[in-house]
Design a protein around this motif. Structure first.
Motif, PDB file in Angstrom:
ATOM      1  N   LEU A 123       0.859  -1.177   0.000  1.00  0.00           N
ATOM      2  CA  LEU A 123       0.000   0.000   0.000  1.00  0.00           C
ATOM      3  C   LEU A 123       0.895   1.226   0.000  1.00  0.00           C
ATOM      4  N   LEU A 124       0.546   2.199  -0.836  1.00  0.00           N
ATOM      5  CA  LEU A 124       1.310   3.448  -0.923  1.00  0.00           C
ATOM      6  C   LEU A 124       0.393   4.603  -0.552  1.00  0.00           C
ATOM      7  N   SER A 125       0.853   5.468   0.332  1.00  0.00           N
ATOM      8  CA  SER A 125       0.050   6.611   0.769  1.00  0.00           C
ATOM      9  C   SER A 125       0.834   7.905   0.596  1.00  0.00           C
ATOM     10  N   GLY A 126       0.124   8.978   0.262  1.00  0.00           N
ATOM     11  CA  GLY A 126       0.732  10.298   0.144  1.00  0.00           C
ATOM     12  C   GLY A 126       0.054  11.260   1.094  1.00  0.00           C
ATOM     13  N   SER A 127       0.803  12.238   1.580  1.00  0.00           N
ATOM     14  CA  SER A 127       0.277  13.101   2.633  1.00  0.00           C
ATOM     15  C   SER A 127       0.769  14.528   2.490  1.00  0.00           C
ATOM     16  N   TRP A 128       0.031  15.426   3.151  1.00  0.00           N
ATOM     17  CA  TRP A 128       0.460  16.820   3.229  1.00  0.00           C
ATOM     18  C   TRP A 128       1.726  16.976   4.071  1.00  0.00           C
TER      19      TRP A 128
END
Length: 766
Positions: A123-128
């Motif tokens: 799983l790949l997540s992107g964030s502020w």
């Protein structure tokens, strides 16, 4: 001409903006939505009708849901998982049909605004928070750092093990094994969405109102697609794998086919936040009015005449700002009679003077008629409307404030309607005038202060955080593992007392190479008198500030007994700061002295010793200095304090090991491999998947070098120790192409290296 898309149905159920959409695996042909109302919903096709029914509402987030993806089925979750990311900084996982999350992932420090799933359960997540994170088996195994601003978009090219991140810093980066391998530049504003077309190409969309097609390997921009007139928030690839749809701040969903804009579908709401291509070819949009709209090319599934009429009525009554359409002089516009002439292409728009007011029409090729899509509010240059509102740049506003941003500069005009979210209005203001994000709270609070007593619209200062809002906005902001089994001088840990013995933790394969429980140490050395003699020689040549009294040097031998005399610790502390050309005798004493627990404990109480060893092991220094520094780091694993210190600085230590790929001496190469091996041994029994990932990456990097066979063998034993009984490590190894790399080591020759490489290769599939 291809059959155009027409409205199939409207899905209502969310209380606020629909920010994310994805097609579901269970139910088949279903849809999953995420909203600013803090919930996600599963929508199933309603048998016997053209619509969908809300099957389930999933709760658990304390702030709005901003991203979604679906994880494919596996043994643990036979129906897969629904993954949601939120402005509450967490990721939740739901099993289809269950309203409460089955687990939560934490680690991000900002809004989790992008998610993507890949092979092997990644799983790949992107964030502020300006990072992306890679997760496996509910653990963060990599943190991708390199962007200067929020990571708005992510994607995975599974066949290559490449991960993509798109950022507010206007760039896109490709990552492999946790390292950035390519940066794509061309967008002129925030990158908001990514879509993988194939193993070789992907798409991106941006606040610069364009979509770009990129070549993965070369980094070349292959095409730029123009058509939108405002921020493009999302894109989705159609089932044919080449065409796509996009959603934007210009009220439209647009269909792109054969590299050209094929159809423009206007919405009654300004923001089309999310678009999703369904497997059957239908497309769905999520908008700021909280409604999900599904469009289809199948005439049998078109909405009823009544539903389409209601949709067109809502379009016709929607206000349209004149500014994006250009300066308007009402008297120069054509009258209603011009609508008798057909449009030239689907989606073409025209403005009509209807008794002094301006209406906007769109040509609908499917109906061969002009459809009204809104009323232009005001006209450019006016300052007052007939409704009593203030006109600014051709649009009506409840307020037009004058804001002093900089001393000595004229005030800037800040238009605001009470239906707007104060933070969104502030963000638009900053964007228009190219002002720093540092002013965001100041401007938003100015709006709140000057609209006291007024009930503001859909947004709220605390609940709406797009695009860089609220507290989570982007702000440029041991275990006592088995330490027994010290290897006697000259003994082989793979055949000696600490070796793996079938029956102890045997897989039944007769594998006598791995896993192992015992670290390997470098204990043999020249006589202490010879080392001290060299130190005394160098002591005469170093600068005065580095000079050590000769009697102090004579005390250093006590360190090897475990009973330090006098100032021997202090003396060695000073000696290991000598320049790399003359420091190696001191390093030789240090790496032997830390065999004694008390000496190791004393030096590990100075964490800077790691930084110093890494400096001495760095590229550019002489081979003796580098090799002895690596041996010292390796020997620290003998005692708990050293193990803890090494693992706490694993990034720095493994990096100098990786940089040791350029070492040409056998002793240096074996030191590199043994250091990585000891990390593998110490981490094997832990559940620290992130650090295991780093070890596998380091091993992979070094295995690609032309290393001595004994060094390669030790690296293979380390990899085998990690992957032999850990499915997570197997998946990690596969994601960085370790099986392919190790398979190349298999030869027809007999010997422990070939035997071990074949066993490691087979363990990936066991």
């Amino acid at each position: 001409m291809a059959t155009p898309y027409k409205l199939r149905c409207n899905l209502t159920g969310h209380e606020k903006d629909v920010r994310a959409l994805v097609s579901s695996l269970f139910p088949e042909h279903g849809l999953i939505s995420g909203s600013r109302d803090n919930t996600s919903c599963i929508w199933a096709e309603n048998e016997g009708s053209n619509s969908f029914v809300k099957e389930l509402t999933m709760r658990g987030h304390s702030n709005f849901v901003s991203s979604l993806c679906v994880m494919p089925p596996d043994d643990s979750y036979p129906q897969g998982l629904i993954i949601t990311g939120s402005n509450d900084k967490t990721i939740l996982a739901y099993s289809p049909g269950v309203p409460e999350p089955v687990f939560k992932l934490t680690g991000h420090t900002g809004n989790v605004c992008a998610l993507a799933s890949g092979k092997f359960g990644f799983l790949l997540s992107g964030s502020w928070d300006m990072t992306a994170r890679v997760w496996l088996n509910q653990k963060c195994v990599m943190v991708l750092e390199g962007h200067q601003m929020a990571v708005w978009a992510v994607g995975i090219i599974s066949g290559q093990g490449v991960m993509l991140t798109g950022s507010a810093d206007k760039s896109i980066k490709a990552w492999k094994a946790g390292k950035c391998i390519q940066t794509y530049k061309g967008h002129e504003d925030c990158v908001r969405g990514l879509g993988v077309v194939s193993e070789a190409e992907f798409l991106s969309c941006s606040n610069d109102a364009t979509i770009r097609r990129w070549a993965v390997t070369s980094g070349d921009c292959l095409a730029v697609y123009y058509g939108h007139t405002n921020y493009v928030y999302s894109l989705s690839i159609l089932p044919n794998g080449q065409d796509f749809v996009t959603g934007a701040e210009d009220r439209t969903l647009r269909v792109w086919k054969d590299g050209k804009l094929s159809q423009t579908i206007y919405h009654p709401s300004e923001s089309v936040w999310a678009v999703c291509a369904l497997p059957n070819g239908d497309i769905a949009s999520g908008a700021s009015d909280g409604i999900i709209r599904v469009f289809t090319q199948d005439p049998k599934k078109y909405a009823s005449d009544e539903v389409i009429a209601a949709h067109e009525a809502s379009l016709a009554s929607a206000p349209v700002a004149s500014q994006p359409l250009g300066d308007i002089k009402v008297e120069d516009l054509p009258g209603p009679e011009s609508l008798d002439q057909p449009g030239k292409k689907d989606g073409q728009t025209t403005m009509i003077n209807t008794g002094g007011t301006v209406d906007v029409y769109q040509w609908d090729a499917s109906q061969t008629k002009w459809v009204k899509i809104g009323n232009v509010v005001g006209s450019s240059g006016s300052t007052q409307s007939t409704s009593g509102k203030t006109l600014y740049e051709g649009k009506e506003y409840d307020y037009v404030f004058s804001v002093d941003i900089k001393e000595g500069a004229p005030p800037l005009k800040l238009p605001y309607n009470i239906a707007e979210d104060p933070w969104m209005a502030a963000q638009k203001f900053l964007h228009k005038h190219e002002l720093s994000q540092l002013f965001l709270d100041q401007v938003a609070n100015f709006i709140l202060e000057n609209t006291k007593g007024v009930t503001l619209g859909t947004g709220s200062a605390s609940g709406y955080s797009d695009p860089f809002t609220g507290g989570d906005r982007y702000v440029p902001g041991r275990d006592d593992m088995d330490t027994s089994g010290a290897t006697p001088a000259g003994s082989d840990p793979f055949t000696g007392g600490g070796r793996y013995v079938p029956g102890e933790e045997s897989t039944g394969s007769g594998n006598t190479h791995f896993p192992i429980k015992t670290c390997l140490f470098f204990d043999t050395a020249s006589p202490i008198e010879q080392i001290l003699g060299k130190l005394k020689e160098f002591n005469k040549s170093v600068d005065d500030n580095l000079h050590v009294p000769e009697e102090s040097l004579d005390e250093l031998g006590s360190l090897l007994t475990g009973h330090p005399r006098g100032d021997s610790i202090k003396t060695l502390d000073q000696l290991i700061t000598w320049p790399h050309e003359v420091v190696f005798p001191a390093l030789d004493i240090l790496r032997m002295a830390i065999k004694e627990h008390e000496v190791c404990r004393l030096f590990c109480s100075r964490p800077s010793v790691i930084d110093l060893m890494c400096q001495h092991a760095s590229q550019g220094n002489n081979n003796a200095c580098r090799m002895l520094s690596l041996r010292t780091l390796t020997n620290l694993f003998r005692h708990p304090e050293g193990t803890e210190l090494n693992i706490s600085r694993i990034d720095s230590v493994l990096q100098v090991a990786i940089n040791g790929r350029d070492m040409t001496t056998k002793k240096g190469q074996i030191a590199v491999a043994t250091l990585i091996l000891n990390f593998c041994v110490k981490l094997a029994a832990s559940d620290d998947l992130e650090n295991k990932s780093k070890c596998l990456q380091a091993a992979g990097e070094v295995l690609g070098s032309n290393f001595d066979p004994e060094a390669v063998y030790r690296l293979l034993v380390g990899v085998g120790t990690l992957v032999g009984q850990d499915d997570g490590c197997k998946a990690l190894a596969q994601s960085i192409d370790l099986p392919e790399l190790i398979a190349k080591l298999n030869t027809s020759e007999s010997g422990k290296l070939t035997e071990c490489s074949k066993l490691v290769s087979s363990s990936f599939n066991s």
